[in-house]
Motif scaffolding. Structure first.
Motif, PDB file in Angstrom:
ATOM      1  N   TRP A 267       2.576  13.352 -10.928  1.00  0.00           N
ATOM      2  CA  TRP A 267       2.513  11.896 -11.017  1.00  0.00           C
ATOM      3  C   TRP A 267       1.592  11.392 -12.128  1.00  0.00           C
ATOM      4  N   TRP A 268       0.327  11.789 -12.092  1.00  0.00           N
ATOM      5  CA  TRP A 268      -0.626  11.252 -13.068  1.00  0.00           C
ATOM      6  C   TRP A 268      -0.332  11.708 -14.495  1.00  0.00           C
TER       7      TRP A 268
ATOM      8  N   ARG B  59       2.274   1.798  -3.550  1.00  0.00           N
ATOM      9  CA  ARG B  59       1.254   2.146  -4.546  1.00  0.00           C
ATOM     10  C   ARG B  59       0.736   3.570  -4.381  1.00  0.00           C
ATOM     11  N   THR B  60       0.692   4.091  -3.172  1.00  0.00           N
ATOM     12  CA  THR B  60       0.114   5.415  -2.922  1.00  0.00           C
ATOM     13  C   THR B  60       1.173   6.484  -2.659  1.00  0.00           C
ATOM     14  N   ARG B  61       2.429   6.154  -2.829  1.00  0.00           N
ATOM     15  CA  ARG B  61       3.525   7.058  -2.480  1.00  0.00           C
ATOM     16  C   ARG B  61       3.464   8.381  -3.236  1.00  0.00           C
ATOM     17  N   TRP B  62       3.254   8.367  -4.546  1.00  0.00           N
ATOM     18  CA  TRP B  62       3.320   9.579  -5.355  1.00  0.00           C
ATOM     19  C   TRP B  62       1.948  10.125  -5.735  1.00  0.00           C
ATOM     20  N   ARG B  63       0.892   9.550  -5.233  1.00  0.00           N
ATOM     21  CA  ARG B  63      -0.448   9.938  -5.649  1.00  0.00           C
ATOM     22  C   ARG B  63      -0.763  11.410  -5.372  1.00  0.00           C
ATOM     23  N   ALA B  64      -0.269  11.976  -4.306  1.00  0.00           N
ATOM     24  CA  ALA B  64      -0.564  13.366  -3.954  1.00  0.00           C
ATOM     25  C   ALA B  64       0.242  14.377  -4.775  1.00  0.00           C
TER      26      ALA B  64
ATOM     27  N   ASP C 231       0.816  -1.217   0.000  1.00  0.00           N
ATOM     28  CA  ASP C 231       0.000   0.000   0.000  1.00  0.00           C
ATOM     29  C   ASP C 231       0.845   1.261   0.000  1.00  0.00           C
TER      30      ASP C 231
END
Length: 195
Positions: free
Chosen positions: A64-65, A55-60, A52
């Motif tokens: 990233w996207w 997977r969520t490290r760079w989401r903020a 987890d």
């Protein structure tokens, strides 16, 4: 161009295959209980590929996207280019014919293929002939497929094809050379009942 594309295609397939086999084999080995080295991405049999936190490290992050989408678009475009390059027909559409006065004329590739196939098929012992022109318009290459009668010597058929059909095609188009790849196969006739 087709030879270069074939080499690139084989090298890419080889590299992708080796990477997938190594990664898949190593994941399978760790999953079966073998102890991985200390630098390996898995710690053991019950470890997951991405937890987890990973997977969520760079989401903020704002970049990233767009970066993920851009990389995926580039990969899809490269895959589509590769697919079209592999599936594209490599038939030569026109041949540059030297007229002798420094000028040139364009001859339809299909016309030269047809004449070459007709002359090759008219050779004694040739049941059917098919030709295919590849290469560049000023340096074409011929691929010839001959279906030979069972009694014909392949060496004789090849000599006649070279001396007649290929020589006539090369001279009529004013080409310095016309390399050819010739494939021969013997015709199989069904047995007929004689009464």
């Amino acid at each position: 161009m087709s030879a270069v594309l074939r080499v690139v295609n084989r090298v890419l397939l080889g590299v992708i295959g080796v990477v997938l086999v190594l990664l898949g084999g190593s994941v399978l080995a760790v999953g079966l209980g073998l102890d991985p080295p200390s630098w390996w991405i898995h710690d053991g049999k019950n470890d997951v590929l991405l937890d987890d936190a990973e997977r969520t490290r760079w989401r903020a992050e704002g970049w990233w996207w767009p970066t993920v989408i851009a990389v995926l678009v580039v990969l899809v475009l490269l895959a589509l280019w590769w697919l079209t390059a592999v599936l594209r027909r490599r038939r030569l559409t026109e041949v540059l014919v030297e007229t002798g006065d420094g000028e040139g004329a364009l001859l339809r590739g299909r016309a030269l293929e047809s004449v070459l196939a007709d002359e090759a098929a008219s050779t004694d012992g040739v049941h059917r002939a098919r030709t295919h022109l590849t290469g560049r318009r000023n340096a074409p290459e011929a691929r010839v497929r001959l279906l030979l009668e069972p009694h014909v010597d392949p060496g004789t058929a090849l000599t006649e094809l070279t001396d007649q059909a290929l020589t006539h095609a090369r001279e009529s188009a004013g080409l310095a050379s016309l390399p050819a790849e010739v494939r021969m196969r013997a015709a199989k006739h069904r047995a007929e009942r004689v009464s």
